[in-house]
Motif scaffolding. Structure first.
Motif, PDB file in Angstrom:
ATOM      1  N   GLY A  94       0.823  -1.197   0.000  1.00 14.22           N
ATOM      2  CA  GLY A  94       0.000   0.000   0.000  1.00 14.22           C
ATOM      3  C   GLY A  94       0.855   1.243   0.000  1.00 14.22           C
ATOM      4  O   GLY A  94       2.071   1.191   0.249  1.00 14.22           O
ATOM      5  N   VAL A  95       0.212   2.363  -0.292  1.00 15.60           N
ATOM      6  CA  VAL A  95       0.875   3.667  -0.269  1.00 15.60           C
ATOM      7  C   VAL A  95       0.275   4.465   0.872  1.00 15.60           C
ATOM      8  O   VAL A  95      -0.935   4.671   0.919  1.00 15.60           O
ATOM      9  N   THR A  96       1.124   4.880   1.802  1.00 14.59           N
ATOM     10  CA  THR A  96       0.701   5.693   2.935  1.00 14.59           C
ATOM     11  C   THR A  96       1.687   6.835   3.111  1.00 14.59           C
ATOM     12  O   THR A  96       2.901   6.600   3.163  1.00 14.59           O
ATOM     13  N   ASN A  97       1.145   8.063   3.189  1.00 14.45           N
ATOM     14  CA  ASN A  97       1.993   9.253   3.369  1.00 14.45           C
ATOM     15  C   ASN A  97       3.127   9.323   2.354  1.00 14.45           C
ATOM     16  O   ASN A  97       4.262   9.662   2.690  1.00 14.45           O
ATOM     17  N   GLY A  98       2.833   8.973   1.111  1.00 15.00           N
ATOM     18  CA  GLY A  98       3.817   9.088   0.042  1.00 15.00           C
ATOM     19  C   GLY A  98       4.886   8.017   0.024  1.00 15.00           C
ATOM     20  O   GLY A  98       5.901   8.168  -0.655  1.00 15.00           O
ATOM     21  N   VAL A  99       4.683   6.918   0.748  1.00 18.08           N
ATOM     22  CA  VAL A  99       5.660   5.827   0.776  1.00 18.08           C
ATOM     23  C   VAL A  99       4.967   4.529   0.376  1.00 18.08           C
ATOM     24  O   VAL A  99       3.925   4.179   0.928  1.00 18.08           O
ATOM     25  N   LEU A 100       5.546   3.823  -0.586  1.00 17.30           N
ATOM     26  CA  LEU A 100       5.060   2.513  -1.017  1.00 17.30           C
ATOM     27  C   LEU A 100       5.677   1.468  -0.093  1.00 17.30           C
ATOM     28  O   LEU A 100       6.905   1.404   0.036  1.00 17.30           O
ATOM     29  N   THR A 101       4.830   0.676   0.576  1.00 15.78           N
ATOM     30  CA  THR A 101       5.342  -0.268   1.569  1.00 15.78           C
ATOM     31  C   THR A 101       4.865  -1.686   1.294  1.00 15.78           C
ATOM     32  O   THR A 101       3.682  -1.924   1.090  1.00 15.78           O
TER      33      THR A 101
END
Length: 170
Positions: A94-101
Motif C-alpha cells: 500500500g501507499v501511505t503518506n507518500g511511501v510505497l510499503t
C-alpha cells in the motif's frame, strides 16, 4: 626446508618458512539479497504517469519470511491517488503518506519478486528525478539485507502539441 613442507611452484626456496604454508580452504562470499528499481518509461510528460517497480532478489539458500521494504520517492515525484499498487511478494502492499510499503512477504531461496505502483510528476520540463533503493532497505526475519544501492532516472519532458498547417493553392 622442514620435512614434509612443500615448496610453492616455481620457487627454489621458502624464506621465510611461513611462505611455504598452505591453506586448502576457500573463502566463499556470503550470499545476500539484492534490490533493483525501474520505471515503465524513462521519460514522461509533465503530469504524465509511469509505473515504478522494485525488484527483490533472494540470492541466499534460505526462504525469506516477514519480507518488507519501504520505498520513498524523490522530491517532485508522487504516487497517484489510485496508485494501483501490485506485488507478487506474497505480502500486503500500500501507499501511505507518500511511501510505497511491502509488508509480511515471503520469498523462496534463489527467487525474486516485485512490488510496484503508479507515479506522476508536475515538475518542469527537463527535470531529471532519481529514485533509489538505499543500502539496508530490504528487511526480513532472517536479518539479511542489501549491501548495495540501486537507482534509476526519470526525465520529465515538456508538453507538446501536434499542429497541421494548410497552404492555399491560390
Amino acid at each position: 626446508q622442514p620435512a614434509g613442507a612443500r615448496r610453492p611452484a616455481g620457487r627454489a626456496s621458502c624464506a621465510p618458512a611461513a611462505a611455504c604454508a598452505s591453506n586448502g580452504g576457500e573463502v566463499t562470499p556470503e550470499l545476500i539479497p539484492m534490490g533493483d528499481i525501474g520505471f515503465g518509461a524513462s521519460r514522461i510528460p509533465v503530469n504524465g504517469q509511469t509505473r515504478l517497480t522494485v525488484t527483490i532478489v533472494n540470492k541466499t539458500g534460505n526462504e525469506f519470511t516477514a519480507l518488507s521494504q519501504s520505498q520513498s520517492l524523490p522530491s517532485g515525484l508522487t504516487f497517484l491517488a489510485d496508485s494501483q499498487a501490485l506485488t507478487n511478494c506474497n505480502g500486503s502492499i500500500g501507499v501511505t503518506n507518500g511511501v510505497l510499503t511491502l509488508n509480511g512477504g515471503t520469498l523462496a531461496a534463489g527467487g525474486s519478486c516485485t512490488f510496484s505502483a503508479l507515479v506522476t510528476s508536475n515538475s518542469t520540463s527537463g527535470t531529471k528525478l532519481t529514485a533509489s533503493v538505499p543500502v539496508g532497505a530490504i528487511k526480513n526475519a532472517q536479518n539479511k539485507t542489501n549491501e548495495t544501492a540501486a537507482s534509476v532516472d526519470l526525465v520529465i519532458d515538456g508538453s507538446f502539441a501536434i499542429r497541421k498547417f494548410f497552404q492555399s493553392s491560390q
